[in-house]
Design an enzyme around this catalytic site. Structure first.
Site, PDB file in Angstrom:
ATOM      1  N   GLU A 106      -9.584  45.015 -67.566  1.00 22.35           N
ATOM      2  CA  GLU A 106      -8.242  44.554 -67.934  1.00 22.35           C
ATOM      3  C   GLU A 106      -7.473  44.043 -66.725  1.00 22.35           C
ATOM      4  O   GLU A 106      -6.713  43.071 -66.819  1.00 22.35           O
ATOM      5  CB  GLU A 106      -7.460  45.678 -68.617  1.00 22.35           C
ATOM      6  CG  GLU A 106      -7.931  46.019 -70.033  1.00 22.35           C
ATOM      7  CD  GLU A 106      -9.172  46.907 -70.068  1.00 22.35           C
ATOM      8  OE1 GLU A 106      -9.618  47.380 -68.999  1.00 22.35           O
ATOM      9  OE2 GLU A 106      -9.697  47.123 -71.185  1.00 22.35           O
ATOM     10  N   LYS A 139     -28.624  51.711 -78.768  1.00 19.89           N
ATOM     11  CA  LYS A 139     -27.396  52.045 -79.494  1.00 19.89           C
ATOM     12  C   LYS A 139     -27.734  52.112 -80.986  1.00 19.89           C
ATOM     13  O   LYS A 139     -28.368  51.199 -81.527  1.00 19.89           O
ATOM     14  CB  LYS A 139     -26.329  50.973 -79.201  1.00 19.89           C
ATOM     15  CG  LYS A 139     -24.934  51.360 -79.620  1.00 19.89           C
ATOM     16  CD  LYS A 139     -23.897  50.521 -78.895  1.00 19.89           C
ATOM     17  CE  LYS A 139     -22.498  50.861 -79.377  1.00 19.89           C
ATOM     18  NZ  LYS A 139     -21.458  50.221 -78.551  1.00 19.89           N
ATOM     19  N   ARG A 190      -3.694  49.628 -68.059  1.00 19.49           N
ATOM     20  CA  ARG A 190      -4.547  49.609 -66.871  1.00 19.49           C
ATOM     21  C   ARG A 190      -4.276  48.376 -66.004  1.00 19.49           C
ATOM     22  O   ARG A 190      -4.560  48.383 -64.815  1.00 19.49           O
ATOM     23  CB  ARG A 190      -6.011  49.638 -67.297  1.00 19.49           C
ATOM     24  CG  ARG A 190      -6.918  49.780 -66.132  1.00 19.49           C
ATOM     25  CD  ARG A 190      -8.266  50.269 -66.520  1.00 19.49           C
ATOM     26  NE  ARG A 190      -8.268  51.667 -66.888  1.00 19.49           N
ATOM     27  CZ  ARG A 190      -9.366  52.345 -67.191  1.00 19.49           C
ATOM     28  NH1 ARG A 190     -10.527  51.740 -67.163  1.00 19.49           N
ATOM     29  NH2 ARG A 190      -9.307  53.604 -67.526  1.00 19.49           N
TER      30      ARG A 190
END
Ligand SMILES: Cc1ncc(C[n+]2csc(CCOP(=O)(O)OP(=O)(O)O)c2C)c(N)n1
Ligand SMILES: CC(=O)[C@@H](O)[C@H](O)COP(=O)(O)O
Ligand SMILES: [Mg+2]
Length: 639
Positions: free
Chosen positions: A371, A285, A399
């Site tokens: 979630e 990253k 969600r």
């Protein structure tokens, strides 16, 4: 404006077809130039830099090998799609990213044929790609489907639902796992450890030579993958990966920054795959930009910055951010109450739970991008006698809605929902707008719904939430800073369902729910300048509604205006239900409900978005004048 990088090869690329005309050596150079262009563009706009830098080679290789847009490339989350936008006809607008009337920061169908599926919430890519693959199998004119999903995003249940289904269906589908061993924060969970183990047990050093020349030598069918090729060469047996058990051919891990290796693997896979294939690409990253690679968050999301130093431009805060006030309050409550714990779905920094995490690591659970699990886990903690604070952004809580209904509200469990990013959030646009939570939470029996008007109110509401053991309670607050009011040392436990009057007037009442109280107050000042006497009230609770306060406002004024930072079936609707049920709509004061309109609002600054929504201070004042039958301020200005 920064100095633009020198990009002779990239300059020859407007669309992926141009990439397909380049030699492999030129593709490598093109990737280097694309990285420089991405850094340069994001330095001017801000945005999700680290993730984009990690997929530069993947972007070039996928578009060079596959026939996009006939082949469907689906980026998970879509926050890493800036290089993809640059090579798919949008380079001329890349410096408008995330701004009003500019390019979206995510993939968006309306923006380009090369964005076949919009995203911004994670872990949807495999499901969508499988849908495209099946549409092809069922005769539609669409090619291969390729999902690119990160190691963070593959922690969500939805990704496993899709892998499970894809493995069962068994049709040709490509999933590229972009494994940079990072989510927004360092990744958590057993799957993350598993992936790290896969990568560690097959270092590229051993694989590289094989993979570089592997295309010609791989046995048919390709199902053995490069990993299996390594076994052939080294004679070492390895047990099948989880993905193989699920019915995928596993290839990898491959070096996601080695263009030669990527091209070989993708070309081989494309030529030979007959069923679902998972290519495990290990990436870094922030790759290729030292300030990003060296920073803790790998520049996941950055402000505008100086390319030479990496230093971001940050404005001096005028007031504490709601997120930090929440984090500090929670820490204080946790210090005196051992039952207080925090739960986050992969957003410890974004939610402010990192403050408690740092002070008491054992009291915060980062469950990964999950979630649904976070909500039911919190429900279990509450049922077990704890005082859980489940901190989730408003749009991501969508969600976990069935879990809120079925596991929390129905069982009346005292989960404290801390709903950050409630209201319009700015540059992330409509996918991240916290528009619907008032309505979807207040619809539930047993649920208490609060919104704080400023950071001092937040301190009181945190005390209220901590003390509230008789059922679930939600506190919503916006992205960004409070209003700069003095902060109380200790929060006061508020009476549930009781609002407050901040200023008493006679002509018109503005009843605000939440952080738009500042705009409501500015609107009151504008009305007062017109000689009107204005009441300003703060409802504090959408549910239970302070009906006595509403009745009092209706009885004492010619017009009542409700104001909220939420969609239309929210606070105003609750007030209207009460007025209808009690016959107060039949006569008396005029009522207007000001809320977000019934459409999605594209990214801009929050103030611009609220203006677009009709919720600026002037628009609130105009609505009040119109309700009173007086010419509006803007009409006056025009006259
Ligand atoms: C449902 C959902 N929850 C949380 C987020 C916030 N979020 C955006 S990117 C991200 C991390 C993604 O990690 P990964 O997939 O590994 O991608 P990387 O940024 O490392 O490239 C998170 C948690 C989201 N977009 N959607
Ligand atoms: C891509 C994504 O979902 C997150 O990175 C999000 O953009 C974070 O938003 P905040 O900056 O409001 O934390
Ligand atoms: Mg990652």
């Amino acid at each position: 404006m920064t100095d633009r990088p020198h990009t002779p090869v990239l300059d020859r690329v407007t669309y992926p077809a141009d990439l397909r005309r380049l030699t492999d050596a030129e593709l490598k150079q093109c990737a280097d130039e694309l990285r420089a262009e991405t850094i340069s563009a994001v330095s001017e706009t801000g945005g999700h830099l680290g993730s984009s830098l990690g997929v530069v080679e993947l972007t070039v290789a996928i578009h060079a090998v596959f026939n996009t847009p006939y082949d469907k490339l689906v980026w998970d989350v879509g926050h890493q799609c800036y290089p993809h936008k640059i090579v798919t006809g949008r380079r001329d607008r890349i410096r408008t990213l995330r701004q009003k009337d500019g390019l979206s920061g995510f993939t968006k169908r309306a923006e380009s044929d090369y964005d076949p599926f919009g995203a911004a919430h994670s872990s949807t890519s495999i499901s969508a790609a499988l849908g495209f693959a099946m549409a092809r199998e069922m005769g539609q004119a669409t090619g291969d489907a390729i999902a690119v999903i990160g190691d963070g995003s593959i922690s969500a249940g939805m990704a496993y639902e899709a892998l499970n289904n894809a493995g069962h269906i068994g049709r040709r589908l490509f999933v590229i796992l972009n494994d940079n061993d990072m989510s927004i924060a360092p990744p958590t969970g057993a799957m993350s450890s598993y992936l790290a183990g896969l990568a560690k047990n097959s270092p590229f050093a051993a694989l590289k030579d094989i993979a570089d020349g592997v295309a010609a030598h791989l046995p048919e069918p390709l199902r053995q993958g490069a990993e299996r090729a390594r076994e052939l060469v080294t004679g070492q047996q390895k047990s099948a990966t989880l993905f193989e058990h699920l019915g995928f051919t596993y290839i990898g891990p491959v070096d996601g920054h080695d263009m030669g290796q990527l091209l070989n693997v993708l070309r081989s896979a494309k030529a030979r795959a007959t069923g679902p294939v998972l290519i495990h690409a290990v990436t870094v990253k922030g790759k290729g930009y030292a300030p990003a690679e060296l920073s803790d968050d790998c520049y996941h999301g950055v402000n505008k910055f100086d390319v030479a130093t990496g230093v971001q431009k940050k404005s001096t805060p005028n007031a504490p951010a709601y997120t930090n006030v929440f984090g500090e309050c929670l820490k204080r409550h946790a210090e005196t109450d051992s039952r207080v714990v925090g739960i986050t779905a992969a957003m410890p920094g974004g939610t402010g739970l990192n403050i408690l995490q740092k002070a008491m690591p054992g009291r915060v659970f980062d469950v990964g991008i999950a979630e649904q699990h976070a909500v039911t886990f919190a429900a279990g903690l509450a049922a077990g006698g704890m005082r859980p604070f489940c901190a989730i952004y408003s749009s991501f809580l969508q969600r976990g809605y069935d879990q809120v209904v079925h596991d929390v509200a129905l069982q009346n469990l005292p989960v404290r929902f801390m709903i950050d990013r409630a209201g319009l959030v700015g540059a992330d646009g409509p996918t991240h707008a916290g528009a619907f939570d008032i309505g979807f939470l207040a619809a539930l029996p047993n649920m208490t719904v609060m919104a704080c008007a400023d950071e001092a109110e937040m301190v009181h509401m945190m005390a209220t939430a901590t003390a509230h053991d008789s059922g679930p309670i939600a506190l919503r607050y916006p992205r960004g800073e409070g209003t700069g009011v003095p902060m109380p040392d200790v929060g006061e436990v508020l009476e549930i369902g009781k609002g407050r009057i901040l200023q008493q007037g006679r002509d018109v009442a503005i009843l605000s729910f939440g952080a738009h109280l500042a705009e409501a107050t500015d609107a009151a000042r504008a009305l007062e300048a017109r000689g009107l006497s204005v009441t300003i009230a703060d409802a504090r609770f959408a549910k239970p509604l302070d009906t006595a306060l509403v009745d009092q406002l209706m009885a004492g004024h010619s017009a009542v205006i409700t104001v909220e930072q939420g969609a239309m079936l929210g606070f105003g609707a609750i007030v209207l239900h009460h007025l209808a049920a009690t016959g107060q709509l039949d006569h008396g004061a005029a009522i207007r409900t000001l809320h977000l309109p019934d459409r999605f609002i594209d990214q801009a600054s929050p103030a611009e978005m609220y203006e677009d929504a009709g919720l600026s201070a002037q628009q609130i004042a105009d609505a009040a004048l119109s309700a009173l039958g007086v010419a509006s301020l803007s009409e006056k200005a025009r006259a």
